[in-house]
Design an enzyme around this catalytic site. Structure first.
Site, PDB file in Angstrom:
ATOM      1  N   SER A 152       0.896  -1.067   0.182  1.00 60.11           N
ATOM      2  CA  SER A 152       0.008   0.009   0.010  1.00 60.11           C
ATOM      3  C   SER A 152       0.758   1.461  -0.052  1.00 60.11           C
ATOM      4  O   SER A 152       1.570   1.350  -0.747  1.00 60.11           O
ATOM      5  CB  SER A 152      -0.889   0.043   1.021  1.00 60.11           C
ATOM      6  OG  SER A 152      -2.013   0.837   1.220  1.00 60.11           O
ATOM      7  N   ASP A 194      -8.844  -4.267  -6.435  1.00 58.52           N
ATOM      8  CA  ASP A 194      -8.247  -3.233  -5.508  1.00 58.52           C
ATOM      9  C   ASP A 194      -8.459  -1.829  -5.735  1.00 58.52           C
ATOM     10  O   ASP A 194      -8.126  -1.248  -6.773  1.00 58.52           O
ATOM     11  CB  ASP A 194      -6.813  -3.723  -5.179  1.00 58.52           C
ATOM     12  CG  ASP A 194      -6.215  -2.959  -4.035  1.00 58.52           C
ATOM     13  OD1 ASP A 194      -6.806  -1.951  -3.373  1.00 58.52           O
ATOM     14  OD2 ASP A 194      -4.597  -3.124  -4.061  1.00 58.52           O
TER      15      ASP A 194
END
Length: 636
Positions: free
Chosen positions: A408, A460
């Protein structure tokens, strides 16, 4: 769409948002009225107790008051059900009904006080059943009044008084005069201050310094720019996301061209994904780790030993994120692992999404990078180089290669850090798990394909998150809700059913056609006081609008070569616990649009990504063993 205008200001609620809450309150009021009516009928001749006269009057007035409220709610719900999101004309009488309903709160408030006084009067000696019923009535009245006040506070728009004017580039205005220019400045300045106050309130639990204040202002301006040209209320956005998800599912059911399937084992990625920490001496650890919870987790998931760690930093501020440096003897690598988003400071780093230049000597054309993540990468770079951390690591293991990993925010930071270290360590490799999409310009993204691999799971959201993609999502929402011919409450109810139980997507219209294009570009029929100037939400439907104007933000892309992991499941909603995945090489264009799905958040979670990698690794291992046995059989 647009927001409802009452009391001379805009509110963050539409005229078609009263169906579901109104129907819920209406059902409660009807049951309440029936209960009071039964109570009155049963005890009609028994009001001769002390205080019974007031009780008789109280019940009669309450019956009349509840009947009036039921009539007002029925009319409010009925009118709110009319029309569509883009056609509030049939609902133009709703503000008057809303005023009527709000006026009925005053006698209800007074009667709730009367009921409370009667119940608390010690001289009243009526039947206990009656007293308890009146007590329940008083409590119900106060609960409804309190929830109404909370609802008003939720839908209150601090900028409601300013949004009567839409000061955007898509509308011809005379901004030559100093008065018009000052008005534009005041509106923008007020919007920025409101967003800044909201962000400060969300981050009230962290210590705020000059860096935080600069970040607050930058993020506030970002939000102000993003929301300044639309007049969508939250329920419009929810309906638009539901429609886009169903449209997307219909498109996914169409046959697609096969992708290049990843054939080599992802086991190395699994090992790299697990590398995230252990404990050296106290002098090598910076930052706070109370009770060693973070460090214990690192030890458990990596399986490394205390002696394998060169440096660990749990220090966490805005633009300064935790990381560690460790020796992976199994892979003969010096691993720099960067943590992802886990604090408010990290969120502020994520949201500092302005672009800045990244200067590189060996890249002919320098590109743009995400500002906040670049500052985080520069912080770690200074620690690694200036503090001699990497020199120490290579002194211990000079033959090892350098590997940088992160998830991330950590994946984006690791990617930019790898670019910074590339000249000094030409053989380094970087594995970015679920990095943010708006990270590198096209030039830098192509440059990193030689040494960075990004791993993305499913749909995602973060991997598709960039300002151009957000602008595209906003335009898609405006288009699809404006062209849908169903009321909003039907969209929301059917959408919730579809998300929970699955089934076939509703056949909502999803594209503008020539027959209604002209009508849709006109101001809406309701909330006429808001339509003094044309709303940008409808400008977005115009062929000459900003839909075809140059993008306000530069396009930024995912780093390096991209591995896309996709879940294989026959059921669209409820998958079995034995989930299978496939991995294939992909390109940045696949992630140029935000996909709407219940898994758009969970597909970003690190444990879900790790489970997918483990599943791929196990499946690949079993396939190899099967092929080996088959080969041995053929040889025999």
């Amino acid at each position: 769409m647009p927001g409802l205008v009452v009391f001379g200001r805009r509110w963050a609620i539409g005229s078609d948002d009263f169906v579901l809450p109104g129907a819920f309150e209406l059902s409660l009021r009807v049951l309440w009225w029936i209960g009071i009516l039964v109570l009155y009928a049963v005890h009609k001749g028994q009001f001769n107790c002390p205080g019974g006269g007031l009780l008789h009057s109280y019940l009669l007035v309450l019956l009349v008051l509840l009947a009036a409220i039921i009539c007002a709610l029925s009319a409010l719900v009925y009118v709110s059900m009319q029309g569509t999101i883009s056609n509030p004309g049939p609902r133009k009488s709703l503000p008057k009904l809303l005023y009527t309903r709000l006026l009925l709160y005053f006698p209800e408030f007074i009667w709730a006080i009367v009921g409370a006084v009667w119940v608390s009067d010690s001289s009243v000696h009526c039947e206990k059943t009656v007293i308890n019923a009146i007590l329940g009535t008083v409590i119900a009245s106060w609960v409804i009044i309190i929830f109404t006040i909370i609802g008003v506070l939720i839908v209150f728009d601090p900028l409601g008084g300013k949004k009567t004017f839409y000061l955007t580039d898509g509308v011809n205005r005379n901004l030559e005069s100093s008065q018009s220019g000052q008005l534009l400045f005041n509106v923008k300045n007020t919007a920025t201050r409101v967003w800044e106050k909201r962000i400060r309130l969300m981050c009230c639990c962290i210590v705020q310094d000059d860096d935080h204040r600069v970040a607050f202002t930058s993020i506030a301006e970002l939000f102000r720019n993003y929301f300044s040209d639309t007049d969508l209320v939250p329920s419009d956005i929810a309906a638009g996301l539901i429609l886009l998800h169903q449209e997307q599912d219909k498109m996914e059911s169409c046959p697609k061209e096969p992708e290049e399937v990843l054939c080599h084992s992802p086991s190395s990625l699994v090992q790299v994904r697990r590398n995230c920490g252990s404990r050296p001496t106290d002098s090598d650890i910076t930052g706070s780790d109370r009770h060693n919870f973070h460090f214990g987790s690192i030890l458990k998931i990596t399986g490394l030993q205390y002696r394998d760690f060169i440096h660990i930093s749990f220090h966490n501020k805005i633009y300064e994120i935790p990381f560690f440096v460790a020796l992976d003897h199994k892979k003969e690598a010096i691993v720099v692992a960067v943590r992802g988003t886990l604090s408010f400071e990290d969120i502020l780093t994520d949201l500092s999404a302005d672009c800045e230049d990244l200067t590189l000597e060996d890249v002919l054309e320098n590109g743009f990078v995400h500002k906040g993540i670049t500052q985080a990468a520069n912080y770690i770079y200074q620690k690694l180089i200036n503090d001699g951390i990497l020199n120490q690591a290579f002194t211990i293991a000079p033959e090892y290669k350098l590997v940088i990993v992160g998830h991330s925010l950590g994946g984006g930071t690791a990617s930019i850090l790898a670019i910074m270290l590339r000249n000094s360590f030409p053989t380094l490799k970087c594995y970015a798990f679920s990095p943010p999409g708006g990270l590198l310009s096209k030039t830098l993204a192509d440059y990193t394909k030689h040494f960075i691999v990004s791993v993305i799971l499913g749909k995602d959201l973060v991997a598709r998150l960039s300002m151009p993609n957000m602008e595209d999502l906003k335009r898609r929402i405006v288009r699809i809700v404006a062209n849908c011919n169903r009321p909003k409450y039907q969209i929301l109810l059917r959408g919730c059913w579809y998300e929970v139980f699955g089934g076939d997507p509703d056949n909502f219209p999803t594209e503008l056609d020539g027959r209604n294009q002209d009508a849709l570009t006109q101001p809406l029929l309701a909330e006429e006081s808001l339509m003094v100037h044309r709303s940008p939400s409808y400008n977005a439907l115009d062929g000459e609008s900003r839909l075809h104007s140059p993008p306000q933000y530069p396009h930024l892309y995912l780093p390096g070569k991209i591995i896309h992991i996709v879940e294989e499941c026959s059921s669209k909603r409820l998958c079995s616990s034995d989930i299978k995945y496939t991995a294939s090489w992909s390109n940045e264009t696949v992630f140029s649009s935000i996909l709407i799905s219940p898994k758009m958040i969970t597909d970003h979670m690190p444990d879900v990504v790790l489970n997918a990698l483990n599943s791929l690794s196990q499946e690949h291992g079993s396939c190899i063993s099967c092929q080996t046995r088959e080969l041995n059989t053929n040889v025999v």
